[in-house]
Design a protein around this motif. Structure first.
Motif, PDB file in Angstrom:
ATOM      1  N   GLY A  85       0.869  -1.124  -0.024  1.00 54.79           N
ATOM      2  CA  GLY A  85       0.064   0.036  -0.070  1.00 54.79           C
ATOM      3  C   GLY A  85       0.972   1.109  -0.105  1.00 54.79           C
ATOM      4  N   ASP A 181       2.139  13.223  -2.113  1.00 56.04           N
ATOM      5  CA  ASP A 181       1.243  11.999  -2.039  1.00 56.04           C
ATOM      6  C   ASP A 181       0.107  12.086  -3.264  1.00 56.04           C
ATOM      7  N   TYR A 184      -4.360  10.078  -5.698  1.00 58.05           N
ATOM      8  CA  TYR A 184      -5.484  10.471  -6.724  1.00 58.05           C
ATOM      9  C   TYR A 184      -5.434  11.084  -7.707  1.00 58.05           C
TER      10      TYR A 184
HETATM   11  C1  PLP Z   1      -4.317  10.623   0.376  1.00 59.36           C
HETATM   12  C2  PLP Z   1      -3.978   9.289   0.683  1.00 59.36           C
HETATM   13  N1  PLP Z   1      -3.006   8.761   0.497  1.00 59.36           N
HETATM   14  C3  PLP Z   1      -2.581   7.638   0.714  1.00 59.36           C
HETATM   15  C4  PLP Z   1      -3.592   6.543   1.049  1.00 59.36           C
HETATM   16  C5  PLP Z   1      -3.364   5.001   1.269  1.00 59.36           C
HETATM   17  O1  PLP Z   1      -3.470   4.151   0.390  1.00 59.36           O
HETATM   18  P1  PLP Z   1      -3.215   3.018   0.146  1.00 59.36           P
HETATM   19  O2  PLP Z   1      -2.109   2.504   1.403  1.00 59.36           O
HETATM   20  O3  PLP Z   1      -4.444   2.113  -0.053  1.00 59.36           O
HETATM   21  O4  PLP Z   1      -2.188   2.973  -0.966  1.00 59.36           O
HETATM   22  C6  PLP Z   1      -5.130   7.132   0.833  1.00 59.36           C
HETATM   23  C7  PLP Z   1      -6.027   5.824   1.214  1.00 59.36           C
HETATM   24  O5  PLP Z   1      -7.347   6.447   1.278  1.00 59.36           O
HETATM   25  C8  PLP Z   1      -5.245   8.325   0.826  1.00 59.36           C
HETATM   26  O6  PLP Z   1      -6.584   9.008   0.713  1.00 59.36           O
END
Ligand code: PLP
Length: 352
Positions: A85, A181, A184
Protein backbone atom coordinates in the motif's frame (compact mmCIF):
# COMPACT_ATOMS: atom_id res chain seq x y z
CA UNK A 1 -4.70 -1.08 26.68
CA UNK A 2 -2.37 -3.47 28.46
CA UNK A 3 -0.01 -2.40 31.19
CA UNK A 4 2.85 -3.53 28.96
CA UNK A 5 2.43 -0.92 26.21
CA UNK A 6 5.40 1.43 25.98
CA UNK A 7 4.76 4.75 27.71
CA UNK A 8 5.37 6.75 24.54
CA UNK A 9 2.54 4.88 22.77
CA UNK A 10 -0.08 5.16 25.50
CA UNK A 11 -1.57 8.39 24.19
CA UNK A 12 -1.22 7.46 20.49
CA UNK A 13 -4.50 7.86 18.59
CA UNK A 14 -4.49 5.29 15.81
CA UNK A 15 -5.85 5.98 12.33
CA UNK A 16 -9.53 5.10 11.88
CA UNK A 17 -10.13 3.48 8.49
CA UNK A 18 -13.46 3.89 6.73
CA UNK A 19 -16.11 1.35 7.65
CA UNK A 20 -16.05 -2.03 5.87
CA UNK A 21 -19.46 -3.19 7.13
CA UNK A 22 -20.63 -6.81 6.85
CA UNK A 23 -24.18 -6.35 8.18
CA UNK A 24 -25.85 -5.75 4.80
CA UNK A 25 -25.03 -4.84 1.22
CA UNK A 26 -24.37 -1.12 0.85
CA UNK A 27 -23.66 1.11 -2.09
CA UNK A 28 -20.18 1.73 -0.77
CA UNK A 29 -19.05 5.29 -1.37
CA UNK A 30 -16.93 5.72 1.76
CA UNK A 31 -13.34 4.59 1.13
CA UNK A 32 -12.53 5.82 -2.38
CA UNK A 33 -12.25 2.35 -3.84
CA UNK A 34 -12.81 1.85 -7.57
CA UNK A 35 -16.30 0.66 -8.52
CA UNK A 36 -14.75 -1.32 -11.39
CA UNK A 37 -13.01 -4.70 -11.11
CA UNK A 38 -9.33 -5.14 -12.03
CA UNK A 39 -8.60 -5.93 -15.69
CA UNK A 40 -8.99 -9.46 -17.05
CA UNK A 41 -5.17 -9.63 -17.29
CA UNK A 42 -4.94 -9.08 -13.52
CA UNK A 43 -7.59 -11.71 -12.83
CA UNK A 44 -5.76 -14.19 -15.11
CA UNK A 45 -2.40 -13.43 -13.48
CA UNK A 46 -3.61 -14.49 -10.04
CA UNK A 47 -4.03 -18.10 -11.13
CA UNK A 48 -3.84 -21.49 -9.42
CA UNK A 49 -0.13 -21.85 -10.27
CA UNK A 50 0.60 -18.60 -8.45
CA UNK A 51 -1.51 -19.76 -5.52
CA UNK A 52 0.39 -23.05 -5.28
CA UNK A 53 3.65 -21.08 -5.44
CA UNK A 54 2.61 -19.31 -2.24
CA UNK A 55 4.73 -21.89 -0.41
CA UNK A 56 7.72 -19.87 -1.67
CA UNK A 57 8.67 -16.42 -0.42
CA UNK A 58 8.01 -13.52 -2.75
CA UNK A 59 10.80 -11.69 -4.62
CA UNK A 60 12.23 -9.17 -2.13
CA UNK A 61 13.57 -7.09 -5.06
CA UNK A 62 10.10 -6.92 -6.69
CA UNK A 63 12.16 -6.84 -9.87
CA UNK A 64 9.55 -7.39 -12.59
CA UNK A 65 7.10 -4.95 -11.07
CA UNK A 66 9.76 -2.31 -10.51
CA UNK A 67 10.96 -2.64 -14.11
CA UNK A 68 7.43 -2.16 -15.38
CA UNK A 69 6.84 0.86 -13.13
CA UNK A 70 10.15 2.39 -14.21
CA UNK A 71 9.18 2.00 -17.89
CA UNK A 72 5.65 3.33 -17.27
CA UNK A 73 6.90 6.47 -15.52
CA UNK A 74 10.04 6.95 -17.63
CA UNK A 75 12.46 6.70 -14.71
CA UNK A 76 15.23 4.24 -13.84
CA UNK A 77 14.83 1.05 -11.84
CA UNK A 78 16.84 2.63 -8.97
CA UNK A 79 14.28 5.41 -8.71
CA UNK A 80 11.40 3.11 -7.77
CA UNK A 81 10.41 1.76 -4.36
CA UNK A 82 7.50 -0.66 -4.02
CA UNK A 83 5.45 -0.82 -0.84
CA UNK A 84 2.60 -2.62 0.90
CA UNK A 85 0.00 0.00 0.00
CA UNK A 86 1.18 3.59 -0.33
CA UNK A 87 0.65 3.77 3.44
CA UNK A 88 3.87 1.81 3.83
CA UNK A 89 5.83 4.29 1.68
CA UNK A 90 4.41 7.09 3.84
CA UNK A 91 5.27 5.16 6.99
CA UNK A 92 8.87 4.65 5.87
CA UNK A 93 9.24 8.33 4.90
CA UNK A 94 8.23 9.43 8.40
CA UNK A 95 10.43 6.75 9.99
CA UNK A 96 13.48 7.45 7.83
CA UNK A 97 13.56 11.21 7.36
CA UNK A 98 11.57 12.86 10.15
CA UNK A 99 12.26 13.08 13.90
CA UNK A 100 12.18 15.51 16.81
CA UNK A 101 15.16 17.28 15.22
CA UNK A 102 13.87 16.96 11.62
CA UNK A 103 10.33 18.31 11.86
CA UNK A 104 7.66 17.85 9.23
CA UNK A 105 4.74 20.01 8.11
CA UNK A 106 1.54 19.08 6.33
CA UNK A 107 -1.86 20.67 5.75
CA UNK A 108 -4.17 20.67 8.77
CA UNK A 109 -6.97 19.16 6.71
CA UNK A 110 -5.48 16.25 4.79
CA UNK A 111 -4.98 12.50 4.95
CA UNK A 112 -5.34 11.56 8.63
CA UNK A 113 -2.44 9.14 8.61
CA UNK A 114 0.23 11.89 8.45
CA UNK A 115 -0.50 12.97 12.00
CA UNK A 116 -0.64 9.34 13.19
CA UNK A 117 2.82 8.57 11.75
CA UNK A 118 4.21 11.78 13.26
CA UNK A 119 2.82 10.82 16.68
CA UNK A 120 3.93 7.19 16.32
CA UNK A 121 7.58 8.24 15.90
CA UNK A 122 7.41 11.26 18.27
CA UNK A 123 8.18 13.58 15.35
CA UNK A 124 7.83 17.36 15.73
CA UNK A 125 5.20 18.53 13.29
CA UNK A 126 3.08 21.50 12.35
CA UNK A 127 -0.34 21.10 10.77
CA UNK A 128 -0.71 24.19 8.57
CA UNK A 129 -4.27 25.55 8.18
CA UNK A 130 -5.86 25.68 4.75
CA UNK A 131 -7.34 28.86 3.29
CA UNK A 132 -11.08 29.39 3.99
CA UNK A 133 -11.90 27.88 0.59
CA UNK A 134 -10.02 24.70 1.66
CA UNK A 135 -7.16 25.31 -0.77
CA UNK A 136 -3.51 25.05 0.28
CA UNK A 137 -1.73 28.40 0.70
CA UNK A 138 1.45 27.66 -1.23
CA UNK A 139 3.27 30.62 0.32
CA UNK A 140 3.10 28.84 3.71
CA UNK A 141 5.47 26.18 2.35
CA UNK A 142 7.94 28.29 0.36
CA UNK A 143 11.35 28.13 2.04
CA UNK A 144 9.89 26.72 5.26
CA UNK A 145 13.06 24.66 5.85
CA UNK A 146 11.25 21.56 7.15
CA UNK A 147 10.18 18.26 5.66
CA UNK A 148 6.87 18.65 3.83
CA UNK A 149 4.05 16.22 3.05
CA UNK A 150 1.33 17.33 0.68
CA UNK A 151 -1.41 15.19 -0.80
CA UNK A 152 -1.93 16.45 -4.33
CA UNK A 153 -4.81 16.33 -5.05
CA UNK A 154 -5.58 16.81 -1.36
CA UNK A 155 -7.98 14.59 0.57
CA UNK A 156 -10.70 14.88 1.69
CA UNK A 157 -11.11 18.19 -0.16
CA UNK A 158 -10.29 16.90 -3.69
CA UNK A 159 -8.51 20.14 -4.62
CA UNK A 160 -5.33 19.89 -6.75
CA UNK A 161 -2.37 22.27 -6.88
CA UNK A 162 -0.78 22.92 -10.28
CA UNK A 163 2.64 21.40 -10.92
CA UNK A 164 4.21 24.89 -10.99
CA UNK A 165 3.26 25.37 -7.32
CA UNK A 166 4.69 21.98 -6.36
CA UNK A 167 7.93 22.89 -8.13
CA UNK A 168 8.17 26.21 -6.24
CA UNK A 169 7.77 24.38 -2.93
CA UNK A 170 10.37 21.73 -3.82
CA UNK A 171 12.87 24.23 -5.24
CA UNK A 172 12.65 26.50 -2.19
CA UNK A 173 13.39 23.72 0.32
CA UNK A 174 16.51 22.04 -1.09
CA UNK A 175 17.68 20.72 2.29
CA UNK A 176 14.45 18.93 3.12
CA UNK A 177 12.47 16.15 1.49
CA UNK A 178 9.12 17.08 0.02
CA UNK A 179 6.76 14.10 -0.25
CA UNK A 180 3.92 14.52 -2.71
CA UNK A 181 1.20 11.94 -2.07
CA UNK A 182 -0.46 11.37 -5.44
CA UNK A 183 -2.99 8.72 -4.39
CA UNK A 184 -5.65 10.45 -6.55
CA UNK A 185 -3.57 11.96 -9.33
CA UNK A 186 -5.02 9.77 -12.10
CA UNK A 187 -8.42 11.45 -11.76
CA UNK A 188 -7.36 14.82 -13.15
CA UNK A 189 -4.28 16.00 -11.22
CA UNK A 190 -0.81 16.83 -12.58
CA UNK A 191 1.88 14.38 -11.47
CA UNK A 192 5.22 15.58 -10.12
CA UNK A 193 7.06 12.40 -11.18
CA UNK A 194 8.90 14.26 -13.99
CA UNK A 195 10.31 16.70 -11.42
CA UNK A 196 12.08 13.86 -9.59
CA UNK A 197 14.72 13.99 -12.35
CA UNK A 198 15.42 17.65 -11.64
CA UNK A 199 15.20 17.73 -7.82
CA UNK A 200 16.90 15.26 -5.48
CA UNK A 201 14.66 16.28 -2.55
CA UNK A 202 11.33 15.19 -4.06
CA UNK A 203 9.60 11.90 -3.34
CA UNK A 204 6.37 11.12 -5.21
CA UNK A 205 4.10 8.42 -3.77
CA UNK A 206 1.32 6.70 -5.71
CA UNK A 207 -0.96 3.72 -5.19
CA UNK A 208 -2.69 0.86 -7.02
CA UNK A 209 -5.63 1.20 -4.61
CA UNK A 210 -7.72 3.82 -6.42
CA UNK A 211 -7.20 4.14 -10.18
CA UNK A 212 -6.03 0.53 -10.56
CA UNK A 213 -8.79 -1.20 -8.57
CA UNK A 214 -6.37 -3.06 -6.27
CA UNK A 215 -7.10 -1.62 -2.80
CA UNK A 216 -7.36 -5.13 -1.33
CA UNK A 217 -4.02 -6.22 -2.81
CA UNK A 218 -2.12 -3.50 -0.87
CA UNK A 219 0.31 -2.08 -3.39
CA UNK A 220 1.91 1.34 -3.60
CA UNK A 221 5.17 2.88 -4.81
CA UNK A 222 7.45 5.81 -4.39
CA UNK A 223 9.53 7.49 -7.10
CA UNK A 224 12.51 9.71 -6.38
CA UNK A 225 16.23 10.18 -6.29
CA UNK A 226 18.17 6.87 -6.12
CA UNK A 227 19.73 7.71 -2.75
CA UNK A 228 16.37 8.41 -1.12
CA UNK A 229 15.00 5.18 -2.61
CA UNK A 230 18.01 3.28 -1.19
CA UNK A 231 17.17 4.71 2.25
CA UNK A 232 13.61 3.41 1.92
CA UNK A 233 14.98 0.00 0.88
CA UNK A 234 17.13 0.00 4.01
CA UNK A 235 14.03 0.50 6.16
CA UNK A 236 12.20 -2.23 4.24
CA UNK A 237 15.05 -4.71 4.74
CA UNK A 238 15.07 -3.76 8.43
CA UNK A 239 11.36 -4.49 8.86
CA UNK A 240 9.93 -6.87 6.24
CA UNK A 241 12.00 -7.78 3.15
CA UNK A 242 9.02 -9.67 1.67
CA UNK A 243 6.68 -6.69 2.01
CA UNK A 244 4.78 -7.50 -1.19
CA UNK A 245 3.18 -10.94 -1.39
CA UNK A 246 3.46 -13.09 -4.53
CA UNK A 247 -0.14 -12.63 -5.67
CA UNK A 248 0.08 -8.86 -5.36
CA UNK A 249 3.35 -8.80 -7.31
CA UNK A 250 1.81 -10.58 -10.31
CA UNK A 251 -1.42 -8.59 -10.04
CA UNK A 252 0.52 -5.32 -10.00
CA UNK A 253 2.66 -6.28 -13.01
CA UNK A 254 -0.46 -7.27 -14.99
CA UNK A 255 -2.14 -4.01 -13.98
CA UNK A 256 0.72 -2.00 -15.49
CA UNK A 257 0.34 -4.08 -18.66
CA UNK A 258 -3.33 -3.12 -18.84
CA UNK A 259 -2.80 0.58 -18.27
CA UNK A 260 -5.26 1.55 -21.04
CA UNK A 261 -8.10 -0.30 -19.31
CA UNK A 262 -7.47 1.45 -16.00
CA UNK A 263 -7.02 4.91 -17.49
CA UNK A 264 -10.30 4.44 -19.37
CA UNK A 265 -11.99 3.60 -16.05
CA UNK A 266 -10.56 6.83 -14.60
CA UNK A 267 -12.18 8.80 -17.41
CA UNK A 268 -15.50 7.07 -16.81
CA UNK A 269 -15.22 7.94 -13.11
CA UNK A 270 -14.43 11.56 -13.97
CA UNK A 271 -17.53 11.73 -16.20
CA UNK A 272 -19.68 10.24 -13.45
CA UNK A 273 -18.14 12.76 -11.05
CA UNK A 274 -19.31 15.64 -13.26
CA UNK A 275 -22.81 14.12 -13.41
CA UNK A 276 -22.89 13.78 -9.61
CA UNK A 277 -21.61 17.33 -8.99
CA UNK A 278 -24.27 18.71 -11.36
CA UNK A 279 -27.06 16.78 -9.66
CA UNK A 280 -25.90 17.72 -6.14
CA UNK A 281 -25.57 21.37 -7.17
CA UNK A 282 -29.17 21.29 -8.49
CA UNK A 283 -30.18 20.06 -5.01
CA UNK A 284 -28.47 23.06 -3.43
CA UNK A 285 -25.25 21.38 -2.33
CA UNK A 286 -21.90 23.15 -2.27
CA UNK A 287 -19.32 20.87 -3.93
CA UNK A 288 -15.61 21.63 -3.64
CA UNK A 289 -14.01 21.39 -7.11
CA UNK A 290 -12.64 17.84 -7.28
CA UNK A 291 -9.72 16.32 -9.19
CA UNK A 292 -10.22 12.95 -7.49
CA UNK A 293 -12.56 9.96 -7.41
CA UNK A 294 -14.62 11.59 -4.65
CA UNK A 295 -16.60 14.75 -3.98
CA UNK A 296 -16.54 16.79 -0.78
CA UNK A 297 -20.00 18.32 -0.43
CA UNK A 298 -22.34 19.98 2.04
CA UNK A 299 -25.94 21.13 2.12
CA UNK A 300 -27.50 24.03 4.04
CA UNK A 301 -30.67 21.95 4.40
CA UNK A 302 -29.26 18.98 6.32
CA UNK A 303 -26.25 18.59 8.60
CA UNK A 304 -23.31 16.48 7.45
CA UNK A 305 -23.87 13.90 10.17
CA UNK A 306 -27.64 13.66 9.58
CA UNK A 307 -27.13 13.10 5.89
CA UNK A 308 -24.48 10.45 6.57
CA UNK A 309 -26.79 8.61 9.02
CA UNK A 310 -29.89 8.84 6.82
CA UNK A 311 -28.00 7.63 3.77
CA UNK A 312 -26.55 4.74 5.76
CA UNK A 313 -30.04 3.79 6.84
CA UNK A 314 -31.03 3.73 3.17
CA UNK A 315 -28.09 1.49 2.25
CA UNK A 316 -25.63 4.12 0.99
CA UNK A 317 -22.37 4.58 2.83
CA UNK A 318 -20.42 7.86 2.56
CA UNK A 319 -17.57 9.14 4.74
CA UNK A 320 -18.29 11.69 7.45
CA UNK A 321 -15.55 13.33 9.52
CA UNK A 322 -16.49 14.71 12.93
CA UNK A 323 -13.77 17.38 13.23
CA UNK A 324 -15.51 20.79 13.53
CA UNK A 325 -13.87 22.39 10.45
CA UNK A 326 -15.35 19.80 8.08
CA UNK A 327 -18.25 18.19 9.96
CA UNK A 328 -20.86 19.81 7.69
CA UNK A 329 -19.37 17.96 4.71
CA UNK A 330 -19.45 14.39 3.51
CA UNK A 331 -16.85 12.76 1.30
CA UNK A 332 -18.62 10.82 -1.41
CA UNK A 333 -16.66 8.31 -3.49
CA UNK A 334 -17.68 8.15 -7.14
CA UNK A 335 -19.23 4.77 -7.91
CA UNK A 336 -20.65 3.53 -11.20
CA UNK A 337 -23.08 5.79 -13.05
CA UNK A 338 -25.93 3.56 -11.88
CA UNK A 339 -24.80 3.70 -8.25
CA UNK A 340 -24.57 7.48 -8.40
CA UNK A 341 -28.05 7.76 -9.89
CA UNK A 342 -29.35 5.72 -6.93
CA UNK A 343 -27.26 7.87 -4.57
CA UNK A 344 -28.91 11.04 -5.92
CA UNK A 345 -32.37 9.50 -5.49
CA UNK A 346 -31.53 8.61 -1.88
CA UNK A 347 -30.20 12.12 -1.22
CA UNK A 348 -33.50 13.55 -2.52
CA UNK A 349 -35.37 11.30 -0.06
CA UNK A 350 -33.11 12.48 2.79
CA UNK A 351 -33.86 16.12 1.96
CA UNK A 352 -37.66 15.61 2.02
C1 PLP B 1 -4.28 10.75 0.35
C2 PLP B 1 -4.09 9.29 0.57
N1 PLP B 1 -2.86 8.79 0.58
C3 PLP B 1 -2.63 7.49 0.77
C4 PLP B 1 -3.67 6.61 0.97
C5 PLP B 1 -3.34 5.16 1.24
O1 PLP B 1 -3.68 4.33 0.24
P1 PLP B 1 -3.11 2.84 0.12
O2 PLP B 1 -2.32 2.53 1.37
O3 PLP B 1 -4.30 1.99 -0.05
O4 PLP B 1 -2.22 2.87 -1.08
C6 PLP B 1 -4.97 7.07 0.96
C7 PLP B 1 -6.09 6.12 1.17
O5 PLP B 1 -7.23 6.43 1.25
C8 PLP B 1 -5.19 8.45 0.75
O6 PLP B 1 -6.44 8.96 0.77
Amino acid sequence: MSKFLNDNLKSLEAYTPGEQPRDKKYIKLNTNESPYPPSQAVIDAVNSQEVSDLRLYSDPLCKTLKEKLAARYDVNYENVFVSNGSDESLNFYFMAFCSKENPVVFPEISYGFYKVFADLYSISYTAIPLKPDFSIDVSDYIGIGKNIVIANPNAPTGIALPLSDIERIVASNPDNIVLIDEAYVDFGGESAVSLTKKYDNLLVVQTFSKSRSLAGARLGYAIGNAEIIADLEKIKYSTNPYNINRLTLVAGAAAIDSDDYFMENCHRIMETREFTVNELTKLGFTCIPSCTNFIFAKSDDISGNDLYLKLKDKGVLVRHFSSPAICEYNRITIGTQEEMETFIEKVKECLK
